[in-house]
Design a protein around this motif. Sequence first.
Motif, PDB file in Angstrom:
ATOM      1  N   ALA A 211      -2.905  -5.870  -9.176  1.00  0.00           N
ATOM      2  CA  ALA A 211      -3.664  -4.678  -8.786  1.00  0.00           C
ATOM      3  C   ALA A 211      -4.313  -4.859  -7.418  1.00  0.00           C
ATOM      4  O   ALA A 211      -4.317  -3.934  -6.585  1.00  0.00           O
ATOM      5  CB  ALA A 211      -4.724  -4.380  -9.837  1.00  0.00           C
ATOM      6  N   GLU A 212      -4.863  -6.052  -7.158  1.00  0.00           N
ATOM      7  CA  GLU A 212      -5.502  -6.315  -5.862  1.00  0.00           C
ATOM      8  C   GLU A 212      -4.501  -6.219  -4.718  1.00  0.00           C
ATOM      9  O   GLU A 212      -4.801  -5.682  -3.641  1.00  0.00           O
ATOM     10  CB  GLU A 212      -6.166  -7.692  -5.883  1.00  0.00           C
ATOM     11  N   LEU A 213      -3.280  -6.729  -4.928  1.00  0.00           N
ATOM     12  CA  LEU A 213      -2.239  -6.658  -3.901  1.00  0.00           C
ATOM     13  C   LEU A 213      -1.857  -5.216  -3.591  1.00  0.00           C
ATOM     14  O   LEU A 213      -1.739  -4.818  -2.425  1.00  0.00           O
ATOM     15  CB  LEU A 213      -1.003  -7.433  -4.352  1.00  0.00           C
ATOM     16  N   ILE A 214      -1.670  -4.396  -4.628  1.00  0.00           N
ATOM     17  CA  ILE A 214      -1.245  -3.012  -4.419  1.00  0.00           C
ATOM     18  C   ILE A 214      -2.384  -2.168  -3.856  1.00  0.00           C
ATOM     19  O   ILE A 214      -2.164  -1.277  -3.022  1.00  0.00           O
ATOM     20  CB  ILE A 214      -0.703  -2.405  -5.736  1.00  0.00           C
ATOM     21  N   GLN A 215      -3.618  -2.460  -4.286  1.00  0.00           N
ATOM     22  CA  GLN A 215      -4.764  -1.750  -3.724  1.00  0.00           C
ATOM     23  C   GLN A 215      -4.869  -1.996  -2.218  1.00  0.00           C
ATOM     24  O   GLN A 215      -5.264  -1.112  -1.459  1.00  0.00           O
ATOM     25  CB  GLN A 215      -6.049  -2.175  -4.434  1.00  0.00           C
ATOM     26  N   LYS A 216      -4.489  -3.180  -1.784  1.00  0.00           N
ATOM     27  CA  LYS A 216      -4.594  -3.521  -0.358  1.00  0.00           C
ATOM     28  C   LYS A 216      -3.397  -3.028   0.446  1.00  0.00           C
ATOM     29  O   LYS A 216      -3.545  -2.421   1.513  1.00  0.00           O
ATOM     30  CB  LYS A 216      -4.738  -5.037  -0.182  1.00  0.00           C
ATOM     31  N   PHE A 217      -2.175  -3.258  -0.096  1.00  0.00           N
ATOM     32  CA  PHE A 217      -0.980  -2.977   0.695  1.00  0.00           C
ATOM     33  C   PHE A 217      -0.262  -1.683   0.293  1.00  0.00           C
ATOM     34  O   PHE A 217       0.596  -1.201   1.032  1.00  0.00           O
ATOM     35  CB  PHE A 217      -0.005  -4.163   0.603  1.00  0.00           C
TER      36      PHE A 217
ATOM     37  N   LEU B  47       4.981  -2.245  -3.416  1.00  0.00           N
ATOM     38  CA  LEU B  47       5.624  -3.551  -3.559  1.00  0.00           C
ATOM     39  C   LEU B  47       6.311  -3.939  -2.255  1.00  0.00           C
ATOM     40  O   LEU B  47       6.201  -5.097  -1.795  1.00  0.00           O
ATOM     41  CB  LEU B  47       6.655  -3.508  -4.700  1.00  0.00           C
ATOM     42  N   LYS B  48       7.001  -2.983  -1.650  1.00  0.00           N
ATOM     43  CA  LYS B  48       7.694  -3.260  -0.378  1.00  0.00           C
ATOM     44  C   LYS B  48       6.699  -3.687   0.686  1.00  0.00           C
ATOM     45  O   LYS B  48       6.933  -4.647   1.439  1.00  0.00           O
ATOM     46  CB  LYS B  48       8.458  -2.017   0.077  1.00  0.00           C
ATOM     47  N   ALA B  49       5.562  -3.011   0.754  1.00  0.00           N
ATOM     48  CA  ALA B  49       4.558  -3.337   1.772  1.00  0.00           C
ATOM     49  C   ALA B  49       3.982  -4.734   1.549  1.00  0.00           C
ATOM     50  O   ALA B  49       3.634  -5.433   2.510  1.00  0.00           O
ATOM     51  CB  ALA B  49       3.448  -2.299   1.759  1.00  0.00           C
ATOM     52  N   VAL B  50       3.869  -5.144   0.268  1.00  0.00           N
ATOM     53  CA  VAL B  50       3.388  -6.497  -0.014  1.00  0.00           C
ATOM     54  C   VAL B  50       4.310  -7.516   0.634  1.00  0.00           C
ATOM     55  O   VAL B  50       3.863  -8.463   1.312  1.00  0.00           O
ATOM     56  CB  VAL B  50       3.296  -6.744  -1.538  1.00  0.00           C
ATOM     57  N   TYR B  51       5.609  -7.343   0.463  1.00  0.00           N
ATOM     58  CA  TYR B  51       6.581  -8.304   1.026  1.00  0.00           C
ATOM     59  C   TYR B  51       6.720  -8.143   2.534  1.00  0.00           C
ATOM     60  O   TYR B  51       6.993  -9.129   3.254  1.00  0.00           O
ATOM     61  CB  TYR B  51       7.928  -8.171   0.302  1.00  0.00           C
ATOM     62  N   ASP B  52       6.512  -6.922   3.049  1.00  0.00           N
ATOM     63  CA  ASP B  52       6.527  -6.730   4.504  1.00  0.00           C
ATOM     64  C   ASP B  52       5.356  -7.459   5.155  1.00  0.00           C
ATOM     65  O   ASP B  52       5.425  -7.843   6.324  1.00  0.00           O
ATOM     66  CB  ASP B  52       6.452  -5.237   4.841  1.00  0.00           C
TER      67      ASP B  52
END
Length: 863
Positions: A202-208, A211-216
Amino acid sequence: MKLLVLDGNSIVNRAFYGVKLLSTKDGTYTNAVHGFFRMFKKLLDEAQPDATAIAFDLPAPTFRHKRFEGYKGKRKGMPEELAQQMPIIKELLTDMGYQIVSCEGWEADDILGTLAAACEKAGNSCMIATGDRDSLQLVSDSTTVRLASTKFGQPQVTLYDVAKIQEEYGVEPRQLIDIKAIQGDTSDNIPGVAGIGQKGAAELIQKFGTLKAVYDNIEDSSIKAGMKKKLEEGKESAFLSYELGEIRKDAPVETDIQVYQKSETNHAKIYAALAKLELFKLIEEWNIETNQTTLQESGGDSVATSDSITVQILADGSAVLARCADEGKAVFYTQYDKSGKIEKMIFAIEKEFFEFAPSESFLRAFFTSSIPKYTSDVKLLHKAALKMGINGVKKIALDTTLASYLINPSSGKYEIPRLAAEYQVSMGGQEDEGMQSAVALPEICNRLEAEIKENAQEKLLQEIEIPLALVLAKMEIVGFYVDKQGIAEYGQTLQVQIEDLQTNIIREAGMDFNINSPKQLGEILFSEDKLALPHGKKTKTGWSTNAEVLEEIRGLHPIVDYVLEYRTLSKLKSTYCDGLTKLIDEDGRIHSSFNQTETRTGRISSTEPNLQNIPVRTAVGRELRKFFAAEHGILADADYSQIELRVLAHVADDAQMQEDFREERDIHTATAGRVFGLPQELVTSEMRSKAKAVNFGIVYGIGAFSLSKDIHVSVAEAGAYIKEYLKNYSGVDNYMKAVVEEAKEKGYVETLFGRRRYLPEIKSSNFNMRSFGERVARNMPIQGAAADIIKIAMIRVSERIEKENLQARLILQVHDELIVECSEDEKESVKKILEEEMEKAANLAVPLKVEANFGETWYDAKA
């Protein structure tokens, strides 16, 4: 327009696991049906949709299974108890006029997504109902999700819109797919990224954002090294999980909302199906109408139907009595006012129905006639007769209430309308409820009479239950004298003690608080900044402070003992002192109601008040019996000695146990000697106590774990006691095994007298439910036979007291105990009657033992 879309499988599963296992007497499971349609009704009432679709999965693999072989691979197969209910639910939905939607290769979730998208495109609103949170990703400005669950058997619904999801998850609905892709889903076996849970995802998606943006942004400094490593290693799994977790919106199903408008309900078919399933509450809640002939007025006092049934309103019943005599039987329905006085009677003679307010002369003639009588709830009829000075109603041939109870003791409801629904008998369609019942009564009597005969229960009905109804009617009218002033004064004494305990509890707590609040008490006892006593797990409502929890910590702090005593005395005062005082009638007596049809074992229950529940285990509770007294004379109290163990010795044909009883040995001492391998003279009181627990525990199918808690030994030691017990009492061991096998084969167990209990649980795939069924199979024939024997004894004692023209009266039955009120000079006669009739109530392989004691109060007679 508003479309309601149900995730059928999900809600059925929630219903199945949220409602205790229910079944009909023939073993058809119904809990999922019951729970599903209660939930469905709640959803319809709340949503008020214009159209409704119910999506169900098909057993064939979907595109997700083909994409990932392990998809949902850890799920267990559908339990047989649920599988057999699925087609019933689907057929009922179809008959109700609702559309079921399925699509091979696609999941119900994808149907939900497709219909939601279609609604949005067409400018309609979609309301999704499901038990799974997967569908929350579909929430939008036009789509809401109603998350359904079942709590304590009741349907619960939580509404999710965009704002609710933002509040709870901190993301947009669509982003829930991204979170799931990282955290995975164990229920669907979606792998996600190993080592990252919901919080991290949740913290990763709230920030980025995605899912694609997390890996970008994998090199972003906010992503710690450990997290980065997990993400890199799990990248392929994450994108696969996204693909598996995303609900598709292009399933090849009909998307025109008009198609899902409800069609006509087949009331007759649904009524028949629900009645067969014994789900009468659903018939009522869904307002399912019966397909019965409607009575049409044809003028005058007579109403005719197409079946040539006529109803005549008469001024008196003189002509009816003669007609019944000619017919050789009387089939009639009776209505009473609040005081129990008969207001109206309706007699059925062939296809004619005669309604009238009976005169006293008619009732006297009818009640004392030898005409066989077919009716319902004869105890009320007996009470009406007794109040007129008539010793009950003669020649009761059938009581539908008692007969239907014997046929289906688990039903709990035996009124004529309920039986008419169960047996699909017409009630004539008239508005008057009494006339409807009268119309249905003849055919119901025929059905019940045939079924009683098929079950070989004629003797049980005619010689035990029907005669007992008169005995109970007399007991209710006589009542039990109570010292009103004495019990009130005792309540005042208890109040002083309660107030002293309150003072002590507050002192020990170091602060004032509400002792009756479990939450506040839990904080005082278990919080680290308070008393910090040992405790169990804390829940949303606080720590548990029930009796079991407090007993475990008794002695660790004075406050615990004070609280336990406070609760005991408070209940005694409120329930018994205050409660009983309000129920004392003008004649100074309490007139309890005795119910023949409440328990599944055949035991009689007592209500308003429950005199069978007067406390006996504590000295302060036993004090209450001092205020139950003989108004004039004395009380006789006769109690069976170990009746259930004697029944066990008989039905198990256990030679050793039978010998112990015939030789009049103390059964618990004898058992202890064998279990511990000692001569009886060396058995200690502690050993005897443990043996007693085993003896009575065996009757109730006790296991090593429960026994270990009862006698405070290890599970292994308790298991050894049971093993040694069954080794010495091999007949009991063989019986315990045989009766379970018999129950599995027949679907029921029965007593020596033919009383049955159906046990669908014994074939359950659920271990706990199956174990429950096995325990009941072992116990019911014992407990039920003991109940039958005490009923026979009550009938014989009551009849013999009357035969010998005594003034004595049977006033109470408490499990294995009978209480008679009599004069001092009748003492010896009553003692003889009680002991002889109770001991001769059944012919067992071992003697039944009874001892009668006397006293001015219940306490004295029981001491």
